[in-house]
Design a protein around this motif. Structure first.
Motif, PDB file in Angstrom:
ATOM      1  N   ASP A 121     -35.935  -3.895  25.516  1.00  0.00           N
ATOM      2  CA  ASP A 121     -37.338  -3.846  25.939  1.00  0.00           C
ATOM      3  C   ASP A 121     -37.785  -2.397  26.010  1.00  0.00           C
ATOM      4  O   ASP A 121     -38.057  -1.856  27.082  1.00  0.00           O
ATOM      5  N   ALA A 122     -37.824  -1.744  24.848  1.00  0.00           N
ATOM      6  CA  ALA A 122     -38.172  -0.320  24.791  1.00  0.00           C
ATOM      7  C   ALA A 122     -39.267  -0.100  23.763  1.00  0.00           C
ATOM      8  O   ALA A 122     -39.343  -0.784  22.739  1.00  0.00           O
ATOM      9  N   ARG A 123     -40.107   0.871  24.045  1.00  0.00           N
ATOM     10  CA  ARG A 123     -41.126   1.276  23.082  1.00  0.00           C
ATOM     11  C   ARG A 123     -41.238   2.793  23.109  1.00  0.00           C
ATOM     12  O   ARG A 123     -40.879   3.443  24.099  1.00  0.00           O
ATOM     13  N   VAL A 124     -41.740   3.351  22.017  1.00  0.00           N
ATOM     14  CA  VAL A 124     -41.845   4.797  21.879  1.00  0.00           C
ATOM     15  C   VAL A 124     -43.308   5.192  21.815  1.00  0.00           C
ATOM     16  O   VAL A 124     -44.150   4.436  21.318  1.00  0.00           O
ATOM     17  N   GLN A 125     -43.605   6.366  22.360  1.00  0.00           N
ATOM     18  CA  GLN A 125     -44.985   6.870  22.370  1.00  0.00           C
ATOM     19  C   GLN A 125     -44.956   8.379  22.218  1.00  0.00           C
ATOM     20  O   GLN A 125     -44.099   9.062  22.801  1.00  0.00           O
ATOM     21  N   ALA A 126     -45.884   8.922  21.454  1.00  0.00           N
ATOM     22  CA  ALA A 126     -45.980  10.372  21.235  1.00  0.00           C
ATOM     23  C   ALA A 126     -47.079  10.966  22.106  1.00  0.00           C
ATOM     24  O   ALA A 126     -48.132  10.348  22.300  1.00  0.00           O
ATOM     25  N   ILE A 127     -46.834  12.159  22.620  1.00  0.00           N
ATOM     26  CA  ILE A 127     -47.828  12.914  23.378  1.00  0.00           C
ATOM     27  C   ILE A 127     -48.486  13.909  22.424  1.00  0.00           C
ATOM     28  O   ILE A 127     -47.820  14.818  21.910  1.00  0.00           O
ATOM     29  N   PRO A 128     -49.777  13.754  22.140  1.00  0.00           N
ATOM     30  CA  PRO A 128     -50.433  14.621  21.153  1.00  0.00           C
ATOM     31  C   PRO A 128     -50.322  16.108  21.518  1.00  0.00           C
ATOM     32  O   PRO A 128     -50.513  16.495  22.673  1.00  0.00           O
ATOM     33  N   GLY A 129     -50.002  16.920  20.516  1.00  0.00           N
ATOM     34  CA  GLY A 129     -49.983  18.365  20.687  1.00  0.00           C
ATOM     35  C   GLY A 129     -48.797  18.929  21.434  1.00  0.00           C
ATOM     36  O   GLY A 129     -48.688  20.147  21.587  1.00  0.00           O
ATOM     37  N   ALA A 130     -47.902  18.071  21.910  1.00  0.00           N
ATOM     38  CA  ALA A 130     -46.807  18.527  22.764  1.00  0.00           C
ATOM     39  C   ALA A 130     -45.525  18.713  21.974  1.00  0.00           C
ATOM     40  O   ALA A 130     -45.307  18.091  20.930  1.00  0.00           O
ATOM     41  N   GLY A 131     -44.663  19.582  22.500  1.00  0.00           N
ATOM     42  CA  GLY A 131     -43.303  19.734  22.026  1.00  0.00           C
ATOM     43  C   GLY A 131     -42.347  19.274  23.104  1.00  0.00           C
ATOM     44  O   GLY A 131     -42.697  18.456  23.966  1.00  0.00           O
ATOM     45  N   HIS A 132     -41.135  19.844  23.106  1.00  0.00           N
ATOM     46  CA  HIS A 132     -40.109  19.398  24.054  1.00  0.00           C
ATOM     47  C   HIS A 132     -40.449  19.762  25.494  1.00  0.00           C
ATOM     48  O   HIS A 132     -39.978  19.116  26.430  1.00  0.00           O
ATOM     49  N   ALA A 133     -41.242  20.786  25.691  1.00  0.00           N
ATOM     50  CA  ALA A 133     -41.529  21.269  27.046  1.00  0.00           C
ATOM     51  C   ALA A 133     -42.762  20.620  27.656  1.00  0.00           C
ATOM     52  O   ALA A 133     -43.382  21.186  28.557  1.00  0.00           O
ATOM     53  N   LEU A 163     -26.537   1.207  25.704  1.00  0.00           N
ATOM     54  CA  LEU A 163     -27.976   0.953  25.621  1.00  0.00           C
ATOM     55  C   LEU A 163     -28.274  -0.543  25.647  1.00  0.00           C
ATOM     56  O   LEU A 163     -29.298  -0.972  26.184  1.00  0.00           O
ATOM     57  N   GLY A 164     -27.380  -1.331  25.092  1.00  0.00           N
ATOM     58  CA  GLY A 164     -27.580  -2.768  25.078  1.00  0.00           C
ATOM     59  C   GLY A 164     -27.484  -3.420  26.435  1.00  0.00           C
ATOM     60  O   GLY A 164     -27.910  -4.569  26.609  1.00  0.00           O
ATOM     61  N   GLU A 165     -26.931  -2.704  27.422  1.00  0.00           N
ATOM     62  CA  GLU A 165     -26.829  -3.229  28.784  1.00  0.00           C
ATOM     63  C   GLU A 165     -28.106  -3.012  29.587  1.00  0.00           C
ATOM     64  O   GLU A 165     -28.231  -3.531  30.701  1.00  0.00           O
ATOM     65  N   ILE A 166     -29.057  -2.273  29.059  1.00  0.00           N
ATOM     66  CA  ILE A 166     -30.276  -1.933  29.793  1.00  0.00           C
ATOM     67  C   ILE A 166     -31.292  -3.050  29.603  1.00  0.00           C
ATOM     68  O   ILE A 166     -31.702  -3.358  28.483  1.00  0.00           O
ATOM     69  N   SER A 167     -31.701  -3.652  30.715  1.00  0.00           N
ATOM     70  CA  SER A 167     -32.585  -4.819  30.642  1.00  0.00           C
ATOM     71  C   SER A 167     -34.002  -4.549  31.139  1.00  0.00           C
ATOM     72  O   SER A 167     -34.903  -5.340  30.859  1.00  0.00           O
ATOM     73  N   MET A 168     -34.212  -3.457  31.879  1.00  0.00           N
ATOM     74  CA  MET A 168     -35.555  -3.191  32.392  1.00  0.00           C
ATOM     75  C   MET A 168     -36.445  -2.591  31.309  1.00  0.00           C
ATOM     76  O   MET A 168     -35.954  -2.114  30.288  1.00  0.00           O
ATOM     77  N   PRO A 169     -37.761  -2.595  31.499  1.00  0.00           N
ATOM     78  CA  PRO A 169     -38.651  -1.960  30.518  1.00  0.00           C
ATOM     79  C   PRO A 169     -38.372  -0.457  30.416  1.00  0.00           C
ATOM     80  O   PRO A 169     -38.140   0.214  31.430  1.00  0.00           O
ATOM     81  N   VAL A 170     -38.413   0.048  29.198  1.00  0.00           N
ATOM     82  CA  VAL A 170     -38.136   1.459  28.933  1.00  0.00           C
ATOM     83  C   VAL A 170     -39.244   2.018  28.042  1.00  0.00           C
ATOM     84  O   VAL A 170     -39.585   1.430  27.012  1.00  0.00           O
ATOM     85  N   LEU A 171     -39.796   3.154  28.456  1.00  0.00           N
ATOM     86  CA  LEU A 171     -40.753   3.905  27.652  1.00  0.00           C
ATOM     87  C   LEU A 171     -40.087   5.206  27.235  1.00  0.00           C
ATOM     88  O   LEU A 171     -39.616   5.967  28.089  1.00  0.00           O
ATOM     89  N   VAL A 172     -40.025   5.460  25.925  1.00  0.00           N
ATOM     90  CA  VAL A 172     -39.437   6.695  25.415  1.00  0.00           C
ATOM     91  C   VAL A 172     -40.562   7.540  24.822  1.00  0.00           C
ATOM     92  O   VAL A 172     -41.192   7.152  23.837  1.00  0.00           O
ATOM     93  N   VAL A 191     -37.312  13.366  18.012  1.00  0.00           N
ATOM     94  CA  VAL A 191     -37.911  12.112  17.537  1.00  0.00           C
ATOM     95  C   VAL A 191     -36.815  11.124  17.152  1.00  0.00           C
ATOM     96  O   VAL A 191     -36.887   9.931  17.485  1.00  0.00           O
ATOM     97  N   ARG A 192     -35.781  11.609  16.478  1.00  0.00           N
ATOM     98  CA  ARG A 192     -34.661  10.738  16.110  1.00  0.00           C
ATOM     99  C   ARG A 192     -33.977  10.180  17.345  1.00  0.00           C
ATOM    100  O   ARG A 192     -33.562   9.015  17.366  1.00  0.00           O
ATOM    101  N   GLY A 193     -33.855  10.994  18.391  1.00  0.00           N
ATOM    102  CA  GLY A 193     -33.245  10.504  19.625  1.00  0.00           C
ATOM    103  C   GLY A 193     -34.063   9.403  20.260  1.00  0.00           C
ATOM    104  O   GLY A 193     -33.518   8.397  20.733  1.00  0.00           O
ATOM    105  N   ALA A 194     -35.387   9.569  20.291  1.00  0.00           N
ATOM    106  CA  ALA A 194     -36.260   8.541  20.851  1.00  0.00           C
ATOM    107  C   ALA A 194     -36.137   7.246  20.063  1.00  0.00           C
ATOM    108  O   ALA A 194     -36.064   6.145  20.627  1.00  0.00           O
ATOM    109  N   GLN A 195     -36.097   7.353  18.745  1.00  0.00           N
ATOM    110  CA  GLN A 195     -35.977   6.163  17.905  1.00  0.00           C
ATOM    111  C   GLN A 195     -34.632   5.474  18.098  1.00  0.00           C
ATOM    112  O   GLN A 195     -34.549   4.241  18.097  1.00  0.00           O
ATOM    113  N   HIS A 196     -33.577   6.268  18.292  1.00  0.00           N
ATOM    114  CA  HIS A 196     -32.242   5.699  18.528  1.00  0.00           C
ATOM    115  C   HIS A 196     -32.237   4.827  19.778  1.00  0.00           C
ATOM    116  O   HIS A 196     -31.682   3.716  19.769  1.00  0.00           O
TER     117      HIS A 196
END
Length: 276
Positions: free
Chosen positions: A241-253, A209-218, A229-234
């Protein structure tokens, strides 16, 4: 959804990885999850994006327009993403979902042809607790039992009990998703077997993960199971250059159940990264 365009790449071991192509604009490659193929997993999402991007929907080897091959290893799945993205003219965005998102991360650490990476609930086995592992093993075992009885759609439905909630399973069932993806059950079972034999780092590894230099949205669903959620935070803890965002009302699908909301997040992210 198919407008007749396709693109294919030949991998380093001679396998054709092919996918349909839709829309106009900067290229974005969509790498699907463990159950379906490029068209099946993204069919609800892509119509929201074709006015902004050229959407490439390749499939894992042995699915969709891609050649079958006995090597379904983790390394090869990473290679297939790299080979497909490298075959395009210029850098491309990359989107990965679930079991397709982990190798997408590993691919992003290896090529400069990926300009930005968006992930929806990447599978990060290193953050599984014992309850997660037991649930996963149980779902795979039940899938194998039902597949051996020739009940492929039921086998896939049983496997979905690990990542999806009951409402998502019902929605996927109503949409015919499990019936459509049922032919891939043998491929999926073999993929799991080969993944269990994998030796060496995966994208769970902080060094990768430390080798990834481009912007990442999780992205993750706001109503998803805690494992995702734990995976996204990891990922966000180890990619610079990563940030996390939640989709309201959604699950894994969410690519199946909340495509418009997911598309809005992807448009915002890729539109911004193209200007950097």
């Amino acid at each position: 959804m198919n407008d007749g365009r396709t693109h294919s790449a030949t991998t380093t071991d001679g396998v054709t990885i092919g996918g349909t192509v839709h829309g106009e604009g900067p290229p974005v490659v969509f790498w699907h999850g463990a159950y379906g193929d490029g068209d099946l997993d993204w069919r609800g999402l892509v119509p929201h994006l074709t006015d902004r991007f050229t959407c490439h929907l390749p499939s894992w080897r042995g699915r969709g327009l891609s050649d079958a091959h006995p090597d379904l290893s983790y390394r090869r799945r990473v290679d297939d993403i790299v080979d497909y993205v490298d075959s395009l003219d210029g850098p491309a965005g990359l989107v990965g979902w679930s079991g397709g998102a982990n190798p997408a991360l590993a691919a992003a650490a290896r090529t400069d042809a990926i300009s930005a990476l968006a992930l929806f609930e990447p599978t990060m086995g290193s953050v599984m607790d014992e309850a997660d592992r037991a649930a996963f093993r149980g779902a795979v075992a039940r899938m194998g039992e039902l597949a051996a009885e020739g009940r492929s759609a039921d086998a896939l439905r049983a496997a979905a009990g690990f990542p999806f909630n009951d409402e998502e399973i019902a929605q996927a069932d109503d949409a015919g998703y499990f019936e459509a993806a049922a032919p891939y059950v043998p491929n999926l079972l073999e993929t799991f077997k080969q993944l269990a034999r994998h030796e060496g780092p995966t994208a769970d590894d902080p060094a990768v993960l430390g080798e990834i230099s481009m912007p990442v949205l999780v992205l993750h669903g706001a109503d998803t199971k805690s494992f995702w959620v734990r995976g996204a935070q990891h990922v966000c803890e180890h990619v610079r250059d990563a940030r996390v965002q939640a989709i309201p009302g959604a699950g894994h699908a969410a690519p199946l159940t909340h495509p418009a909301a997911l598309a809005d997040s992807l448009v915002e992210f890729f539109s911004l990264t193209q200007q950097l």
